[in-house]
Design a protein around this motif. Structure first.
Motif: not given
Length: 200
Positions: A44-54, A81-88, A109-115
């Motif tokens: 959808p518009e406003g989204f981007e494919k999630l990328t994960l490291t190995d 602009g969002s990414s995976l920042v924590a795995i618990e 997101d990078e600014k911390g405005d959204h999680f």
């Protein structure tokens, strides 16, 4: 997993009144969740494919296995602009009742405005809580879900958590989070409908 009460910054009364199903670290070497052109075309518009490291993928799968989550799901896409920042993982003692083994993924997101938090468990995540409000909805992938607000007692409205709750295969999933934008129903359901099994 010691998370405390999840931070919810949207109005549950408004949300429950009108839900619409519209819709780590790691090495620099990374890969997306899917390479299907058909799937990518539906982002959808406003989204981007999630990328994960190995490394992230390995940790998710390892932690899921340790906590009995035989099938773990990750979103195909996230808000731009969002990414995976924590795995618990571990015991979710949010309400100190019926401790539940679970895996917790946090995207921000990078600014911390959204999680957004995605909690996955082999057990009923809400088994120890009291549902205060709920509204059924149907995701774009056909899965039945519920918008809920729940707490450890009906008297603890102020400390209630809220979000989207559903089951995929044998995994129980709860999606919650916060944003300065106030648009939750569509965003949560878009993310929920995009969840795909994570493979090695």
């Amino acid at each position: 997993m010691k998370k405390g009460v999840l931070t919810i910054v949207f109005c549950m009364a408004t949300l429950l009144a009108g839900c619409t199903p519209n819709s780590q670290e790691g090495s620099t070497s990374s890969q997306g969740i899917s390479t299907s052109n058909q799937v990518e075309a539906t982002i959808p518009e406003g989204f981007e494919k999630l990328t994960l490291t190995d490394e992230q993928k390995e940790k998710i799968l390892t932690d899921a296995k340790k906590n009995g989550v035989d099938q773990v799901f990750v979103p195909l896409y996230v808000k731009k602009g969002s990414s995976l920042v924590a795995i618990e993982s571990g015991v979710d003692d949010t309400f100190d009742v019926n401790h539940i083994q679970s895996l917790w993924l946090k995207f921000q997101d990078e600014k911390g405005d959204h999680f957004i938090d995605i909690t996955e468990s082999p057990e009923l995540i809400l088994a120890g809580g009291v549902v205060i409000q709920e509204k059924e909805t149907k995701l774009q992938n056909g899965i039945q879900a519920k918008w809920i607000s729940y707490s450890n007692s009906r008297d603890n409205i102020k400390g209630a958590s809220a979000g989207l709750y559903f089951q995929m295969d044998k995994t129980f999933i709860f999606i919650s989070g916060g944003s300065n934008e106030g648009i939750f129903d569509k965003y949560y359901e878009e993310i929920a409908a995009s969840l795909q099994p994570l493979k090695n």
